[in-house]
Design an enzyme around this catalytic site. Sequence first.
Site, short mmCIF file in Angstrom:
data_model
loop_
_atom_site.label_atom_id
_atom_site.label_comp_id
_atom_site.label_asym_id
_atom_site.label_seq_id
_atom_site.Cartn_x
_atom_site.Cartn_y
_atom_site.Cartn_z
CB SER A 9 -0.90 0.02 1.23
OG SER A 9 -1.45 1.32 1.37
CG HIS A 34 -3.82 -1.64 -1.58
ND1 HIS A 34 -4.87 -2.48 -1.89
CD2 HIS A 34 -4.25 -0.84 -0.58
CE1 HIS A 34 -5.89 -2.20 -1.08
NE2 HIS A 34 -5.56 -1.20 -0.29
CG ASP A 36 -5.16 2.33 0.82
OD1 ASP A 36 -6.08 1.49 0.75
OD2 ASP A 36 -4.01 2.06 1.23
CG MET A 38 -8.80 6.88 2.18
SD MET A 38 -8.09 6.92 3.83
CE MET A 38 -7.04 5.45 3.76
CG HIS A 67 -9.15 -0.23 -0.54
ND1 HIS A 67 -8.57 -0.40 0.70
CD2 HIS A 67 -10.49 -0.35 -0.33
CE1 HIS A 67 -9.51 -0.60 1.61
NE2 HIS A 67 -10.68 -0.56 1.01
CG MET A 69 -11.43 2.75 1.90
SD MET A 69 -9.90 2.82 2.82
CE MET A 69 -8.76 2.96 1.44
CG MET A 141 -11.46 -3.14 5.13
SD MET A 141 -9.92 -2.67 4.31
CE MET A 141 -9.11 -1.67 5.57
N GLY A 148 -3.18 4.13 7.78
CA GLY A 148 -2.18 3.07 7.86
C GLY A 148 -1.67 2.97 9.29
N GLY A 149 -0.91 1.92 9.55
CA GLY A 149 -0.22 1.81 10.82
C GLY A 149 -1.06 1.39 12.01
CG ASP A 176 -6.04 -2.95 3.27
OD1 ASP A 176 -4.98 -2.65 3.84
OD2 ASP A 176 -6.69 -2.16 2.55
N GLY A 178 -2.84 -3.79 9.14
CA GLY A 178 -2.03 -4.40 10.19
C GLY A 178 -1.33 -5.69 9.77
C1 DX5 Z 1 -6.38 1.56 5.49
C2 DX5 Z 1 -5.93 1.17 4.12
C3 DX5 Z 1 -4.78 0.26 4.09
C4 DX5 Z 1 -3.53 0.80 4.75
C5 DX5 Z 1 -2.86 -0.37 5.39
O1 DX5 Z 1 -7.62 2.15 5.41
O2 DX5 Z 1 -6.96 0.56 3.38
O3 DX5 Z 1 -4.49 -0.19 2.78
O4 DX5 Z 1 -2.63 1.41 3.88
O5 DX5 Z 1 -1.80 0.08 6.15
P1 DX5 Z 1 -1.03 -0.84 7.17
O6 DX5 Z 1 -0.48 -2.00 6.39
O7 DX5 Z 1 0.00 0.07 7.72
O8 DX5 Z 1 -2.04 -1.28 8.21
ZN ZN Z 2 -6.42 -0.40 1.45
#
Ligand code: DX5
Ligand code: ZN
Length: 214
Positions: A9, A34, A36, A38, A67, A69, A141, A148-149, A176, A178
């Site tokens: 990602s 990937h 993201d 948003m 992805h 969102m 999810m 992230g993180g 996706d 953690g």
């Molecule tokens: C969160 C995203 C993920 C995110 C994952 O909403 O959809 O793709 O980047 O990040 P990590 O791998 O750090 O959890």
């Molecule tokens: Zn994602």
Amino acid sequence: MSDIIISPSILSADFANLESELKALKEAGARWVHIDVMDGHFVPNITIGIPVVKSLRKITDLILDTHLMIENPEKYVEAFAKAGSDVITFHFETVKDISHAAEVISLIKSLGVKAGISIKPKTPPEEVLSLLDKTDLLLVMTVEPGFGGQEFMHDCAMKIPVIKENAPESLIIQVDGGVNNLTSKICTSLGANSLVAGSYIFKNDYKKAIESLY
Ligand code: DX5
Ligand code: ZN
């Protein structure tokens, strides 16, 4: 080589240097990336949009795994397909019902793109079982989407076997949130065959991190 698809990602990448980041991911063995997207409504964050996907398409042959969102995904899937997305995943929570979800899946497929549907942590897998023979990818999810993180939610991983048992062999079951070298094994042993990882890859040596996910 394993047939597990790793999709790094870029939410955790250096946004000022996305071209070199994508080259580094490819050299590290990634075949997918990937993205993201948003909208600040469906999730409390705003990230990447259509122009960035279009720019990335010009500089990489990695599979662009998009992805969404965002609310009203059907309004935007054509633009993302034209921008160069290879996979477009939208959230089940953003559509009215099963038949609406099936329509969005058909729309994405009609654009020549692989279709994916994603479920948030609180959405039971049973709600999407009737879509599994229509969609190409089902994204589970394992964090609340938006950032992230975050820490992997183990309960969510228990949706994977339910999906797996009811899915055609060809379904890509993606996880996706953690994902690291430990949680990846939980997911794959339960039946996932695609792993998204952001912070874990970008905080480490990309190649070693990707290899440690298998
Ligand atoms: C969160 C995203 C993920 C995110 C994952 O909403 O959809 O793709 O980047 O990040 P990590 O791998 O750090 O959890
Ligand atoms: Zn994602």
